[in-house]
Write a protein that holds these residues in place. Structure first.
Motif, short mmCIF file in Angstrom:
data_model
loop_
_atom_site.label_atom_id
_atom_site.label_comp_id
_atom_site.label_asym_id
_atom_site.label_seq_id
_atom_site.Cartn_x
_atom_site.Cartn_y
_atom_site.Cartn_z
N LEU A 213 0.78 -1.01 -0.01
CA LEU A 213 0.06 -0.04 0.07
C LEU A 213 0.86 1.21 -0.05
N VAL A 214 0.70 2.01 -1.14
CA VAL A 214 1.69 3.19 -1.20
C VAL A 214 0.76 4.35 -1.37
N PRO A 215 1.09 5.54 -0.78
CA PRO A 215 0.37 6.81 -1.24
C PRO A 215 0.65 7.18 -2.52
N THR A 216 -0.38 7.72 -3.40
CA THR A 216 -0.04 8.03 -4.59
C THR A 216 0.99 9.14 -4.87
N PRO A 217 2.07 8.92 -5.50
CA PRO A 217 3.33 9.58 -5.50
C PRO A 217 2.64 11.19 -6.39
N PRO A 218 2.76 12.06 -5.86
CA PRO A 218 2.55 13.66 -6.32
C PRO A 218 3.43 13.69 -7.49
N GLY A 219 2.60 14.06 -8.66
CA GLY A 219 3.35 14.28 -9.85
C GLY A 219 3.93 13.16 -10.57
N GLY A 220 3.62 11.79 -10.03
CA GLY A 220 4.04 10.69 -10.44
C GLY A 220 3.24 9.87 -11.65
N THR A 221 2.07 10.65 -11.63
CA THR A 221 1.13 10.22 -12.75
C THR A 221 1.10 10.57 -13.89
N ARG A 222 0.65 9.82 -14.85
CA ARG A 222 0.55 10.57 -16.32
C ARG A 222 -0.73 9.80 -17.33
N ARG A 223 -1.75 10.42 -17.33
CA ARG A 223 -2.79 9.96 -18.12
C ARG A 223 -2.56 9.53 -19.52
N ARG A 224 -3.16 8.54 -19.90
CA ARG A 224 -3.02 7.74 -21.17
C ARG A 224 -4.41 7.91 -21.95
N ARG A 225 -4.12 8.01 -23.22
CA ARG A 225 -5.24 7.93 -24.09
C ARG A 225 -5.68 6.37 -24.44
N THR A 226 -6.66 6.03 -23.92
CA THR A 226 -7.11 4.69 -24.28
C THR A 226 -8.44 4.29 -25.10
N LEU A 227 -8.39 3.11 -25.62
CA LEU A 227 -9.76 2.86 -25.96
C LEU A 227 -10.92 3.18 -25.13
N ASP A 228 -10.92 2.74 -23.83
CA ASP A 228 -12.06 3.02 -22.84
C ASP A 228 -12.35 4.41 -22.58
#
Length: 379
Positions: A168-183
């Motif tokens: 269990l890890v706190p969501t890292p700030p600035g470590g996420t990148r949204r992807r364009r997906t089929l859904d």
């Protein structure tokens, strides 16, 4: 095994469907798609009020102490509404944290169960966790993490010196990148985990058996989501062929269309039986839980994907338009198909588990075809 819903389960399905039809109609989903949002805060709150996030958590942490069967009922209704947000994931993480037995994770599990915090699963990727004193240091990369920018916690599948673990890890700030997906109905992210340090007590599941249970449960809940979307696609198809006319007759009056719809119904019924049987076995802790989960994920994911294709064909030209809701369901089902293991992976696992149970080495069966027979190679 009794597949009939209890009175409480039937009520859970009914109130969940009613709430989603009221607060998450297709127009609302399209609005969220257009805004790039990962979840609807009002919809989330309605789900919390219905007890979704704490459905499987123990009562002492504010949960309802139900199981995967009840979570699957909610997942099915969420898929039926193509609703966004990691509600089911949060509930599963709350259950996993509670099962860990670590007192430090109790408050986290309680916050997740009562909806004050949100979590998502970070399983697809490569992460290494190294012990450093009383802490674990995680390095790696995960993908296909739902709503990562909107959650507080990630349950990361990682390799350690002692085997696989879910940390269990706190969501890292600035470590996420949204992807364009089929859904288009859910937000999917890449997450970079670089030198993330957490207490060693944040291991919510450790060892092959516990991690396998977690992944199997996630696969069954994904199958339930696809089942709900497939059921709605079947309903949309029936509604269309009953009113759409060709040569002066409703499409549904043609024998070939009747056969197509019947095949779709058969797929839905088979997927429902496989999915809920798997949920029951995982709840009961029976020896065939892994086998049932892989069978359910493979059959349901592949079946609902095929059903979506048939629904598209039955709708004709209108089904290919952006304005029709069909594509929202088709896209969701296609992504569900590959989450937590594509059908081919699970079919291989089914073969391996069956062979293991019978004491047979996979691939050891002799080839008894006549010499020169090449029929198995196809044309």
């Amino acid at each position: 095994m009794d597949f009939e819903l209890t009175e409480e389960q039937a009520m859970l399905r009914e109130v969940s469907r009613t709430m989603l039809s009221t607060h998450c109609p297709p127009a609302r989903v399209r609005s969220l798609v257009g805004s790039g949002g990962d979840l609807d805060d009002k919809l989330w709150q309605h789900g919390v009020e219905l007890g979704w996030t704490g459905l499987a958590a123990p009562e002492q942490l504010g949960g309802s102490a139900q199981g995967l069967v009840e979570l699957s009922l909610v997942a099915e209704e969420i898929g039926r509404a193509v609703a966004p947000g990691p509600v089911v994931e949060t509930a599963l993480v709350a259950l996993t944290a509670a099962r860990s037995g670590h007192p430090e994770l109790g408050p986290v599990a309680a916050a997740l169960a009562n909806g004050q915090a949100r979590a998502s699963l970070a399983h697809h990727g490569t992460v290494r966790a190294v012990r450093d004193g009383d802490a674990l240091v995680l390095d790696g990369h995960v993908t296909a993490v739902q709503a990562a920018a909107a959650v507080d916690w990630l349950l990361v599948t990682a390799s350690t010196d002692d085997g696989p673990a879910a940390v269990l890890v706190p969501t890292p700030p600035g470590g996420t990148r949204r992807r364009r997906t089929l859904d288009e109905t859910r937000g999917w992210y890449d997450v970079a985990l670089t030198g993330i340090r957490v207490p060693a007590t944040h291991v919510a599941a450790s060892g092959p058996a516990q991690v396998r249970w977690l992944v199997a449960a996630a696969g069954v809940l994904t199958a339930a989501d696809a089942l709900g979307a497939g059921e709605r696609l079947l309903e949309m198809t029936v509604e269309h062929v009953l009113v759409r006319e060709q040569f002066g007759r409703p499409l549904g009056s043609f024998q070939s269309v009747k056969h197509k719809v019947t095949d779709m119904l058969t797929l839905v019924k088979g997927a429902r039986a496989a999915t809920y049987y798997a949920a029951m076995t995982l709840d009961a802790g029976t020896d065939d839980g892994d086998l049932a989960a892989s069978a359910a994920k493979a059959f349901t994911a592949e079946g609902m994907s095929a059903l979506a294709g048939e629904a598209l064909q039955a709708h004709g030209g209108i089904g290919f338009t952006w304005e029709h809701d069909l594509h929202l369901y088709l896209r969701r089902v296609k992504v569900d198909e590959v989450l937590f293991g594509a059908p081919a992976e699970h079919y291989e696992r089914v073969v391996s588990l069956l062979a293991q149970a019978r004491g047979v080495e996979v691939g050891s069966a002799p080839d008894r075809r006549p010499a020169g027979d090449r029929s198995h190679l196809g044309t």
